[in-house]
Design a protein around this motif. Structure first.
Motif, PDB file in Angstrom:
ATOM      1  N   GLY A  50       0.832  -1.184   0.000  1.00 49.70           N
ATOM      2  CA  GLY A  50       0.000   0.000   0.000  1.00 49.70           C
ATOM      3  C   GLY A  50       0.875   1.245   0.000  1.00 49.70           C
ATOM      4  N   SER A  51       0.656   2.098   0.962  1.00 51.11           N
ATOM      5  CA  SER A  51       1.485   3.303   1.102  1.00 51.11           C
ATOM      6  C   SER A  51       2.641   3.095   2.062  1.00 51.11           C
ATOM      7  N   GLN A  52       2.752   1.906   2.633  1.00 53.21           N
ATOM      8  CA  GLN A  52       3.796   1.617   3.600  1.00 53.21           C
ATOM      9  C   GLN A  52       4.863   0.713   2.976  1.00 53.21           C
ATOM     10  N   LEU A  53       5.974   0.597   3.699  1.00 51.50           N
ATOM     11  CA  LEU A  53       7.058  -0.280   3.300  1.00 51.50           C
ATOM     12  C   LEU A  53       7.202  -1.400   4.318  1.00 51.50           C
ATOM     13  N   GLU A  54       7.509  -2.601   3.844  1.00 45.83           N
ATOM     14  CA  GLU A  54       7.712  -3.736   4.720  1.00 45.83           C
ATOM     15  C   GLU A  54       8.876  -4.563   4.202  1.00 45.83           C
ATOM     16  N   LYS A  94      12.167   8.467   9.498  1.00 46.12           N
ATOM     17  CA  LYS A  94      11.295   8.603   8.343  1.00 46.12           C
ATOM     18  C   LYS A  94      12.017   7.980   7.157  1.00 46.12           C
ATOM     19  N   VAL A  95      11.375   7.038   6.508  1.00 44.97           N
ATOM     20  CA  VAL A  95      12.003   6.274   5.435  1.00 44.97           C
ATOM     21  C   VAL A  95      11.582   6.816   4.075  1.00 44.97           C
TER      22      VAL A  95
END
Length: 459
Positions: free
Chosen positions: A41-45, A64-65
């Motif tokens: 989505g809008s996140q990073l994993e 903040k990445v």
């Protein structure tokens, strides 16, 4: 007093810098690469995001990445300028770079690098049908060596049982003094081998005891051959190749399979700077053919298509093997190195990050993250079947042993009944007659020589 004051002041200032770096929101640069950093989505994993979260908890900082602008790890050009994540850290655009960033001497000169959070090396990725060649004794692979030894013992035991039963049983050999016994030990071996190959060999035993032994061996042979051919056919791949690549020397010594690595990577630098003749040949071949790939995904795709070997970091190749079941990584790994977090040269946070990484390693957290993100998606039935172990056929070995024991016992009982009748006729004890019969039947084949001489005279 003045010296002590200056020392305390410098210590206070250093602690203040560390505290400020820990409390402020750090700018983190990273690069998309499965499974280290991926979009959700809008996140990073991914592995690096989980590692960053654990390290931030231990050191105590917010972050903040953002993704690196030019999608590069960090390479120095002819003018000495760095691109990628290393360049962003050098220019002050990022405070930390967390990614599968290889710890090298060139990078260590311009940025600070933490203790490695993962060990890796250089290996080869290719299709299974290229890496696995057929051997001269592959027909033995369906069974383990212990199983083959058990089969040999069962074969010899069965032949010996047939030989003994044919000599002891009066139904098979009624007149031991005048008749010739058909079942010599060599013939018993031949008869047992014929039954094992389903070819048959005559004459067959007439006595019930011999037939019990033979029936047990026939049943054992049918089950054994069924297991053998089933495992043999499962171990054969639909495609085969005459070429076998097991390491870098095999790769450099052939010109059938194309090979290459990631352009501008530390892997390429390793081969370029190496003095090893084999590695130099590999580098010169890649430079001559320009067989470089622009991304990890392209290297995996070309390896899946066949006739291409992708050279890269062993950890990344292990992930490709876990995701794509038709691929395999060779066992040879060279140029061991580590992945580290990069920070500006002389940054006070490097020490704290290294300690946090060591704590996570000692607690088993890094191993857990590795198993979490490198889980294989290959289904079990595509794996090469294991060789059949002796315990898998223990039931059939037991049935055969019972059959051999029962047949031998029946042969002794048949001789005992005959000895009792003969003892009653001759008015001797049964034990004396039985001993005489056993001695006559089990001694050497000299008893057959008169019959053999008579046959020769007739001829």
């Amino acid at each position: 007093m003045l010296f002590a004051f200056l020392l305390l002041s410098s210590g206070f200032f250093l602690d203040l810098v560390v505290c400020t770096a820990a409390q402020s929101e750090l700018r983190i640069t990273t690069i998309k690469q499965d499974p280290y950093t991926m979009s959700k989505g809008s996140q990073l994993e991914g592995f690096c995001m989980d590692l960053l979260s654990e390290v931030a908890k231990k050191v105590g900082f917010k972050y903040k990445v953002k993704l690196v602008k030019d999608s590069s790890y960090g390479r120095q050009d002819e003018n000495g300028n760095w691109n990628g994540m290393i360049g962003e850290v050098l220019r002050g655009e990022a405070d930390l770079a967390i990614a599968p960033l290889t710890l090298t001497a060139a990078r260590e000169k311009v940025v600070g690098m933490t203790k490695p959070f993962m060990q890796t090396g250089i290996s080869i990725l290719l299709r299974k049908d290229i890496s696995e060649g057929a051997g001269f004794f592959d027909f033995l692979t369906p069974f383990a060596p212990e199983t083959w030894l058990g089969i040999l013992i069962a074969y010899m035991g069965t032949a010996a049982s047939i030989f003994i039963a044919a000599r002891v049983s009066p139904c098979e050999w009624s007149e031991a003094q005048s008749e010739r016994n058909r079942f010599s030990f060599l013939y018993s071996l031949w008869y047992t081998a014929g039954a094992l190959t389903l070819q048959g060999a005559g004459p067959h035993p007439k006595a019930l005891s011999g037939r019990v032994i033979c029936s047990s061996w026939w049943l054992f042979s049918v089950v054994l051959l069924a297991c053998y051919f089933s495992n043999l056919s499962s171990s054969k791949t639909p495609e085969s190749s005459h070429l076998t690549v097991k390491g870098f020397e095999d790769l450099a010594s052939q010109d059938t399979i194309e090979y290459g690595c990631l352009a501008g990577s530390s892997t390429l630098a390793f081969f370029k700077n190496s003095n090893n003749p084999v590695y130099r040949r590999i580098y010169e071949h890649m430079e001559r053919t320009q067989s470089f790939v622009s991304s990890m995904d392209e290297g995996v795709r070309r390896a899946k298509e066949g006739n291409f070997a992708f050279i890269g970091e062993s950890v990344s190749l292990d992930l490709a093997v876990a995701r794509h079941c038709e691929l395999v990584r060779v066992h040879e790994v060279i140029g061991m190195r580590g992945y580290s977090i990069a920070a500006p040269l002389g940054s006070p946070i490097i020490k704290n990050l290294s300690v946090a990484i060591l704590q996570l390693s000692e607690a088993g957290e890094l191993a857990y993250l590795r198993s979490k993100w490198w889980a294989s998606s290959c289904i079990a039935d595509k794996a090469k079947p294991a060789a059949v172990q002796p315990h898998s056929l223990k039931g059939m070995f037991l049935v055969l042993a019972l059959g051999l024991g029962l047949g031998t016992l029946m042969a002794v009982l048949e001789l005992t009944f005959k000895s009792r009748r003969k003892a009653a006729e001759q008015q001797k004890s049964c034990c004396t007659v039985l001993t005489e019969e056993l001695s006559l039947r089990l001694k050497n084949s000299s008893a057959n020589k008169p019959q053999e001489n008579a046959d020769k005279e007739k001829a």
